[in-house]
Design a protein around this motif. Sequence first.
Motif, PDB file in Angstrom:
ATOM      1  N   LYS A 122       1.055  -1.319   0.473  1.00 22.95           N
ATOM      2  CA  LYS A 122       0.067   0.343  -0.500  1.00 22.95           C
ATOM      3  C   LYS A 122       1.179   1.360  -0.337  1.00 22.95           C
ATOM      4  CE  LYS A 122      -3.822  -1.379   3.312  1.00 22.95           C
ATOM      5  NZ  LYS A 122      -4.369  -1.312   4.032  1.00 22.95           N
ATOM      6  N   LYS A 123       1.657   1.795   0.646  1.00 28.71           N
ATOM      7  CA  LYS A 123       2.462   2.767   1.647  1.00 28.71           C
ATOM      8  C   LYS A 123       3.020   2.970  -0.152  1.00 28.71           C
ATOM      9  CE  LYS A 123       6.812   0.997   3.194  1.00 28.71           C
ATOM     10  NZ  LYS A 123       7.467   0.721   3.978  1.00 28.71           N
ATOM     11  N   TYR A 124       3.656   2.638  -0.951  1.00 33.62           N
ATOM     12  CA  TYR A 124       4.409   3.513  -1.866  1.00 33.62           C
ATOM     13  C   TYR A 124       3.233   3.972  -2.708  1.00 33.62           C
ATOM     14  CZ  TYR A 124       8.113   0.348   0.130  1.00 33.62           C
ATOM     15  OH  TYR A 124       9.192  -0.547   0.355  1.00 33.62           O
ATOM     16  N   VAL A 125       2.408   3.621  -3.311  1.00 32.70           N
ATOM     17  CA  VAL A 125       1.340   4.000  -4.004  1.00 32.70           C
ATOM     18  C   VAL A 125       0.715   4.850  -3.791  1.00 32.70           C
ATOM     19  CG1 VAL A 125      -0.995   2.958  -4.787  1.00 32.70           C
ATOM     20  CG2 VAL A 125       1.012   1.349  -4.857  1.00 32.70           C
ATOM     21  N   ASP A 126       0.182   5.058  -2.618  1.00 30.90           N
ATOM     22  CA  ASP A 126      -0.217   5.867  -2.274  1.00 30.90           C
ATOM     23  C   ASP A 126       0.500   7.469  -2.032  1.00 30.90           C
ATOM     24  OD1 ASP A 126      -3.187   5.296  -1.738  1.00 30.90           O
ATOM     25  OD2 ASP A 126      -2.368   4.400   0.201  1.00 30.90           O
TER      26      ASP A 126
END
Length: 197
Positions: free
Chosen positions: A84-88
Amino acid sequence: MQRGKTFIVSGPSGVGKSTVLKALFAQRSDLYFSVSATTRAPREGEVDGTHYHFLTQTEFEEMIGRDEFLEHAQYVGNYYGTPKKYVDAAMEEGRDVILDIEVQGAQQICAKRPETVRIFVGPPSWQELERRLTARGTDTPEKVQQRLQRARVEMQSAEEYDYLVINDQLEQAVEELKAILCAEHCRPADRLDRILE
Ligand code: ADP
Ligand code: 5GP
């Protein structure tokens, strides 16, 4: 600054998704490629952290437990998932994010984020898909057959997608992808504010 958009690229194994995306990224350094996690073994030339985050099954399941995936799925005996974290973070920076994921994962993301743009990459013919998958030489004949079986099911989902790019000539497929990215940024909802401000 306009927030980046998410583009899912799906299609049967061996159709040329990685090849087309590599050519696209060579021309568009502004785009962000979401590096997936997987439990499958690295292929020759694949680099941990660049092509995939290669994890053990335990590591992968721990990430599931910590709810660290935007989506995850099983594919031909292995786990694959989008952290999740990189996409956002990339979208916040205004970058468009490209996800190379299979159809179950695409369905999970679109259920949570219906604004996601879905692009299906199809082969020029079934024979050519089989030829490419075999010629790539990365899978045993048994795995090639499993991937082809899965491809038959995946092709049935193509209709749910927003776009179908046929990867016959590589350059043409890359041009079509660039055109889709461009068109998606021409939607009134995204740009009218700038004029009306
Ligand atoms: P995927 O990522 O969809 O599994 P790959 O990018 O690994 O597929 O491509 C599978 C094989 O097909 C590779 O050997 C690649 O060089 C070849 N290939 C990709 N695109 C084309 C194309 N347009 N014409 C001919 N061969 C291609
Ligand atoms: P491969 O083993 O050929 O690299 O990938 C097999 C399939 O897994 C491909 O269809 C690819 O798009 C898909 N895939 C790669 N990363 C992810 C991911 O993070 N999530 C999901 N759901 N599928 C993925």
